[in-house]
Design a protein around this motif. Structure first.
Motif, short mmCIF file in Angstrom:
data_model
loop_
_atom_site.label_atom_id
_atom_site.label_comp_id
_atom_site.label_asym_id
_atom_site.label_seq_id
_atom_site.Cartn_x
_atom_site.Cartn_y
_atom_site.Cartn_z
N TYR A 194 -8.94 11.09 -9.65
CA TYR A 194 -9.13 11.03 -8.20
C TYR A 194 -7.99 11.76 -7.52
N GLN A 195 -8.32 12.65 -6.59
CA GLN A 195 -7.33 13.40 -5.83
C GLN A 195 -7.40 13.01 -4.36
N TYR A 196 -6.24 12.85 -3.77
CA TYR A 196 -6.16 12.60 -2.33
C TYR A 196 -5.13 13.54 -1.73
N SER A 197 -5.57 14.33 -0.77
CA SER A 197 -4.68 15.30 -0.14
C SER A 197 -3.90 14.63 0.99
N LEU A 198 -2.62 14.93 1.04
CA LEU A 198 -1.77 14.42 2.12
C LEU A 198 -1.67 15.42 3.28
N ALA A 199 -2.38 16.52 3.16
CA ALA A 199 -2.39 17.54 4.22
C ALA A 199 -3.80 17.65 4.79
N SER A 200 -3.94 17.56 6.08
CA SER A 200 -5.24 17.69 6.74
C SER A 200 -5.77 19.11 6.60
N MET A 201 -7.10 19.23 6.54
CA MET A 201 -7.71 20.56 6.46
C MET A 201 -7.53 21.34 7.76
N TYR A 202 -7.34 20.64 8.87
CA TYR A 202 -7.29 21.30 10.18
C TYR A 202 -6.06 20.86 10.94
N HIS A 203 -5.63 21.73 11.85
CA HIS A 203 -4.67 21.29 12.84
C HIS A 203 -5.32 20.23 13.72
N THR A 204 -4.50 19.32 14.20
CA THR A 204 -5.05 18.18 14.93
C THR A 204 -5.85 18.59 16.17
N TYR A 205 -5.51 19.72 16.76
CA TYR A 205 -6.19 20.15 18.00
C TYR A 205 -7.19 21.28 17.74
N LYS A 206 -7.77 21.33 16.55
CA LYS A 206 -8.73 22.38 16.23
C LYS A 206 -9.92 22.37 17.18
N TYR A 207 -10.45 21.18 17.48
CA TYR A 207 -11.65 21.09 18.31
C TYR A 207 -11.38 20.54 19.70
N SER A 208 -10.21 19.96 19.91
CA SER A 208 -9.92 19.39 21.23
C SER A 208 -8.42 19.21 21.38
N ASP A 209 -7.93 19.44 22.60
CA ASP A 209 -6.53 19.18 22.90
C ASP A 209 -6.30 17.72 23.27
N ILE A 210 -7.37 17.00 23.46
CA ILE A 210 -7.26 15.59 23.88
C ILE A 210 -7.49 14.65 22.71
N TYR A 211 -8.56 14.91 21.96
CA TYR A 211 -8.90 14.05 20.83
C TYR A 211 -8.48 14.75 19.53
N TRP A 212 -7.39 14.30 18.99
CA TRP A 212 -6.87 14.92 17.78
C TRP A 212 -7.73 14.55 16.58
N LEU A 213 -7.83 15.49 15.65
CA LEU A 213 -8.65 15.32 14.46
C LEU A 213 -7.76 15.34 13.22
N TYR A 214 -7.96 14.35 12.36
CA TYR A 214 -7.31 14.32 11.05
C TYR A 214 -8.41 14.31 9.98
N ALA A 215 -8.34 15.23 9.05
CA ALA A 215 -9.36 15.33 8.00
C ALA A 215 -8.66 15.59 6.67
N TYR A 216 -8.53 14.52 5.88
CA TYR A 216 -7.82 14.60 4.61
C TYR A 216 -8.82 14.69 3.46
N PRO A 217 -8.82 15.77 2.71
CA PRO A 217 -9.77 15.91 1.60
C PRO A 217 -9.51 14.89 0.49
N SER A 218 -10.59 14.44 -0.10
CA SER A 218 -10.51 13.59 -1.30
C SER A 218 -11.52 14.13 -2.30
N ASN A 219 -11.23 13.90 -3.57
CA ASN A 219 -12.08 14.51 -4.59
C ASN A 219 -12.04 13.68 -5.86
N ILE A 220 -13.19 13.49 -6.46
CA ILE A 220 -13.29 12.89 -7.79
C ILE A 220 -13.69 14.00 -8.75
N ALA A 221 -12.82 14.29 -9.72
CA ALA A 221 -13.07 15.35 -10.69
C ALA A 221 -13.44 14.73 -12.04
N ILE A 222 -14.61 15.10 -12.54
CA ILE A 222 -15.06 14.66 -13.86
C ILE A 222 -15.03 15.88 -14.77
#
Length: 231
Positions: A194-222
Motif C-alpha cells: 500500500y502506497q500513500y503519497s504525502l504530496a497532493s497532486m494539485y496546488h491547493t488553489y488549482k480550481y478555486s482561490d477560496i475553497y482549497w483542494l487537497y488530493a493525496y494519491p493512494s495505491n494498492i500494488a499487487i
C-alpha cells in the motif's frame, strides 16, 4: 584394656568403611568438556545479494478534501527492477535487509464530475526496509516491507496536459506483505503493498482561490517478481 580394644577395632573398621565407600558412593564423574571440540558449529549465514524484475497491477485513487466524486480504478502493466540485500548480522541473523528499485506504471483516479479524474504515467523509486522469516526448510519466506518512496509524474491523459497548478513530484510511505518461494539461485515473490503519497497532486488553489483542494494519491500494488542470487 577396653580402650585398647576399642582403638584396635576402630583401626580395623576404618579401612573397611573407606573401601565400602569407594565401591558404593564414589564413581567416575563424566567429563562434560571432553566432547566440546566435536560439537557441530552453530548455523552461519552469508549476506544475500539479489536482482529481480517485477510486474504488477495497481488499484489507485485519491483521498481528497473536499470530495471530488473520486472513484478507484485499476491500471495495468506496471514494471520494475529491484536490487535486494539481506545482511547476515554477526553471521547468524539474516532476517533484515534493504531493497531499492525503479518502477514505471500508471496511477490515477476516476470521478463522477467531468473536470476531475485523470490517469498519470509515473516513475517511482522505493527504498524499503525488508524483514523475512524463512520456514519449510527455507523453501518459503514471509516478507514484510516498509519504507519511503519518491516519484515523478511523466505524463497525464488530460487533453491539455499538465499546467502550473499540477504537482508532478510525489513522495510518501509504503508497506506491505509478501510470500517468497525459493529455488536457489532463484526466488519468486508475490506481494501486496500500500502506497500513500504525502504530496497532493494539485496546488491547493488549482480550481478555486477560496475553497482549497487537497488530493493525496493512494495505491494498492499487487505484484509478482522473479529474483536471482548474485553471490
Amino acid at each position: 584394656m577396653k580402650r585398647r580394644l576399642t582403638l584396635l577395632l576402630l583401626l580395623v573398621l576404618f579401612p573397611l568403611c573407606a573401601a565400602a565407600q569407594d565401591d558404593n558412593f564414589i564413581f567416575d564423574m563424566p567429563d562434560d568438556f571432553t566432547d566440546i571440540d566435536t560439537l557441530p558449529p552453530a548455523a552461519r549465514f552469508k549476506s544475500v545479494h539479489m536482482i529481480g524484475v517485477q510486474y504488477g497491477v495497481n488499484y489507485s485513487n485519491v483521498i481528497a478534501t473536499p470530495r471530488i466524486g473520486q472513484e478507484a480504478i485499476w491500471t495495468y502493466n506496471s514494471v520494475g527492477i529491484y536490487y535486494t540485500y539481506y545482511h547476515a548480522l554477526w553471521d547468524y541473523l539474516n532476517n533484515f535487509g534493504l531493497q531499492v528499485g525503479l518502477k514505471y506504471g500508471k496511477q490515477g483516479y476516476a470521478s463522477e464530475y467531468t473536470q476531475y479524474g485523470e490517469v498519470c504515467t509515473v516513475a517511482e523509486m522505493p527504498i524499503l526496509a525488508k524483514f523475512k522469516v524463512d520456514f519449510a526448510r527455507e523453501r518459503f519466506r514471509l516478507l514484510i516491507n516498509l519504507g519511503p518512496f519518491v516519484g515523478y509524474r511523466l505524463s497525464t491523459d488530460k487533453e491539455d496536459g499538465f499546467d502550473k497548478y499540477d504537482q508532478r513530484y510525489a513522495y510518501g510511505i509504503m508497506g506491505g506483505l509478501g510470500l517468497a518461494v525459493v529455488f536457489k539461485p532463484l526466488e519468486i515473490h508475490i506481494e501486496g503493498n500500500y502506497q500513500y503519497s504525502l504530496a497532493s497532486m494539485y496546488h491547493t488553489y488549482k480550481y478555486s482561490d477560496i475553497y482549497w483542494l487537497y488530493a493525496y494519491p493512494s495505491n494498492i500494488a499487487i505484484t509478482a517478481s522473479i529474483h536471482v542470487h548474485l553471490w
